[in-house]
Design a protein around this motif. Structure first.
Motif, PDB file in Angstrom:
ATOM      1  N   VAL A 280      27.900  64.403  39.722  1.00 19.67           N
ATOM      2  CA  VAL A 280      29.262  64.371  39.152  1.00 19.67           C
ATOM      3  C   VAL A 280      29.532  64.985  40.302  1.00 19.67           C
ATOM      4  O   VAL A 280      30.468  65.046  40.830  1.00 19.67           O
TER       5      VAL A 280
ATOM      6  N   VAL B  78      32.770  68.326  32.238  1.00 23.37           N
ATOM      7  CA  VAL B  78      32.031  67.543  31.900  1.00 23.37           C
ATOM      8  C   VAL B  78      30.427  68.436  31.541  1.00 23.37           C
ATOM      9  O   VAL B  78      29.820  67.885  30.593  1.00 23.37           O
TER      10      VAL B  78
ATOM     11  N   VAL C 293      34.016  59.888  35.070  1.00 19.85           N
ATOM     12  CA  VAL C 293      34.465  60.423  35.597  1.00 19.85           C
ATOM     13  C   VAL C 293      33.849  59.580  37.416  1.00 19.85           C
ATOM     14  O   VAL C 293      34.382  59.286  37.742  1.00 19.85           O
ATOM     15  N   CYS C 294      32.822  58.846  36.938  1.00 18.22           N
ATOM     16  CA  CYS C 294      31.923  58.150  38.449  1.00 18.22           C
ATOM     17  C   CYS C 294      32.642  56.544  37.883  1.00 18.22           C
ATOM     18  O   CYS C 294      33.022  56.296  39.101  1.00 18.22           O
TER      19      CYS C 294
ATOM     20  N   ILE D 299      35.334  69.916  37.601  1.00 17.84           N
ATOM     21  CA  ILE D 299      35.570  69.009  36.982  1.00 17.84           C
ATOM     22  C   ILE D 299      34.053  69.083  36.410  1.00 17.84           C
ATOM     23  O   ILE D 299      33.833  68.102  35.384  1.00 17.84           O
ATOM     24  N   THR D 300      33.254  69.089  37.886  1.00 19.18           N
ATOM     25  CA  THR D 300      31.886  69.040  37.259  1.00 19.18           C
ATOM     26  C   THR D 300      30.981  70.302  36.183  1.00 19.18           C
ATOM     27  O   THR D 300      30.913  69.747  34.777  1.00 19.18           O
TER      28      THR D 300
ATOM     29  N   ALA E  91      39.220  54.366  32.405  1.00 20.20           N
ATOM     30  CA  ALA E  91      38.786  55.065  33.640  1.00 20.20           C
ATOM     31  C   ALA E  91      39.198  54.445  35.136  1.00 20.20           C
ATOM     32  O   ALA E  91      39.536  54.464  36.070  1.00 20.20           O
TER      33      ALA E  91
ATOM     34  N   TYR F  72      36.086  56.347  37.242  1.00 19.32           N
ATOM     35  CA  TYR F  72      37.471  56.476  37.999  1.00 19.32           C
ATOM     36  C   TYR F  72      36.963  56.796  39.500  1.00 19.32           C
ATOM     37  O   TYR F  72      37.819  56.736  40.156  1.00 19.32           O
ATOM     38  N   THR F  73      35.925  57.429  39.751  1.00 25.92           N
ATOM     39  CA  THR F  73      35.622  57.621  41.232  1.00 25.92           C
ATOM     40  C   THR F  73      35.149  56.342  41.890  1.00 25.92           C
ATOM     41  O   THR F  73      35.359  56.284  43.156  1.00 25.92           O
TER      42      THR F  73
ATOM     43  N   ASP G 164      36.014  69.524  42.867  1.00 27.28           N
ATOM     44  CA  ASP G 164      35.273  69.137  41.738  1.00 27.28           C
ATOM     45  C   ASP G 164      34.274  69.913  41.219  1.00 27.28           C
ATOM     46  O   ASP G 164      33.324  68.924  39.889  1.00 27.28           O
TER      47      ASP G 164
ATOM     48  N   TYR H  55      31.322  61.918  29.364  1.00 24.58           N
ATOM     49  CA  TYR H  55      32.358  62.490  30.283  1.00 24.58           C
ATOM     50  C   TYR H  55      32.191  61.661  31.700  1.00 24.58           C
ATOM     51  O   TYR H  55      32.761  61.694  32.811  1.00 24.58           O
TER      52      TYR H  55
END
Length: 377
Positions: free
Chosen positions: A48, A19, A92-93, A15-16, A142, A95-96, A12, A88
């Motif tokens: 994120v 992004v 990502v959100c 990734i953050t 995503a 996808y989550t 995480d 971005y």
């Protein structure tokens, strides 16, 4: 080491960071934007980090910041607009959100909010068709990746549940088999050994007073021993076959059923009991568990009579009806005065209950009656 590198918390953070760099950099370089634009870019990316804990609040913050930035900031010269339109954090959100285990209502609300934010971000700035196609493709991809991850996780969980259920079923089957073997061992040993002890105790008296009957006594002892050995071999063979040590299980003969009842009654007569049998109705093929249970109930009742009741006569009744089999063993001993349930009586109840039947133990004056009703329909 690899597990710690790929842990969710470190992933995480990584990734953050990516992004944030990809989102904030176009706002600062090569043309510096107002401070509030940088703040919006930070809100589009940094939250994120907490998306696993609260995907809907984080998605709302990131989505709103993205929409405001898309509306308020003028496109950068050259190709800068394309860079700014790459959300971005939203991807990502998304996808989550698709991968999370949410209720149907929360998922529907999240999809509606996501669609509204994307529509406003595209319609208000009057983006061209290429931007529509590019952004929608990225968001749909995503979301599809998230759904795929959720499906794989659900499949793994279902597989673990199936494995756990199989283990529980195997453990329960082993426990049931152990209980059955323990009951059979008790019934065989107590009955056969009890007969042998009674015959052995009376043997000297018979040999002294009635020498012509001594041979019959010894033959009764030998017959009881042979019967016990034969049945114990069946049980020990089942134990060997259930150990799972490899190779096929040994061929085992069937356990005794009601067809072996005459021999059982003859053994009781050799022990000195006056045994009468009364069978009524039309006999037919029984389920194996009911057949074995009926035999063992008679065997255990006769064993208790021989060892504890001090009875002289025993009456065995078998009643065949449309959907039930009734088995009753009654003696004239002293068993009814002090009724105590030992392992044998408990084993009889367990056998009858396992077959879906009923067992009744009725003290008399004198004697004791054991009656079982077994379903056969």
């Amino acid at each position: 080491m690899r597990a710690s590198i790929l842990s969710p918390s470190r992933a995480d953070v990584a990734i953050t960071a990516v992004v944030t760099v990809m989102t904030v950099t176009p706002v600062l370089v090569p043309y510096r934007q107002p401070w509030w634009a940088v703040a919006l870019a930070v809100l589009m990316s940094v939250p994120v980090l907490w998306r696993r804990r609260a995907v809907l609040p984080v998605g709302a913050v990131v989505g709103c910041a993205t929409t405001v930035l898309a509306i308020a900031v003028e496109p950068l010269p050259h190709s800068g607009a394309l860079v700014l339109l790459l959300p971005y954090g939203v991807l990502v959100c998304t996808y989550t959100f698709a991968a999370a285990d949410l209720s149907r209502a929360r998922r529907a609300g999240g999809v509606a909010g996501l669609a509204a934010g994307v529509a406003v971000s595209l319609v208000v700035p009057q983006e061209n068709l290429e931007t529509y196609r590019y952004l929608l493709t990225a968001i749909v991809a995503a979301y599809a990746l998230g759904v795929s991850a959720r499906a794989r996780r659900a499949g793994r969980e279902a597989e673990r549940e199936r494995e756990a259920r199989v283990r529980e079923e195997r453990a329960a089957a082993v426990a049931r088999e152990r209980t059955r073997i323990a009951r059979d061992m008790h019934d065989i040993v107590t009955h056969s050994v009890g007969l042998m002890v009674i015959q052995a105790e009376t043997g000297p008296l018979v040999a002294r007073d009635h020498p012509e009957k001594a041979e019959a006594v010894f033959e009764a002892i030998a017959a009881a021993g042979r019967d016990a050995i034969g049945q114990l071999r069946l049980i020990l063979g089942a134990l060997r076959g259930s150990e799972g040590l490899g190779g096929p299980a040994p061929a085992l003969g069937p356990q005794p059923g009601l067809d072996a009842l005459p021999g059982l009654l003859d053994n009781a007569r050799r022990a000195g009991l006056d045994v009468s049998a009364d069978v009524r109705g039309e006999p037919r093929r029984l389920p194996s568990d009911v057949d074995v249970a009926a035999y063992r109930i008679v065997q255990e009742a006769l064993t208790n009579t021989i060892r504890h009741a001090g009875a002289s006569t025993v009456r065995v009744r078998v009643r065949w009806s449309g959907d039930t089999l009734e088995v009753e063993v009654a003696d004239d001993g002293r068993g009814g005065r002090e009724l105590q349930e030992g392992h044998g009586m408990i084993g009889m109840r367990e056998r009858v209950t396992a077959c879906g039947g009923r067992l009744a133990v009725r003290p008399g004056n004198p004697g004791l009656t054991v009656a079982a009703t077994l379903p056969i329909g």
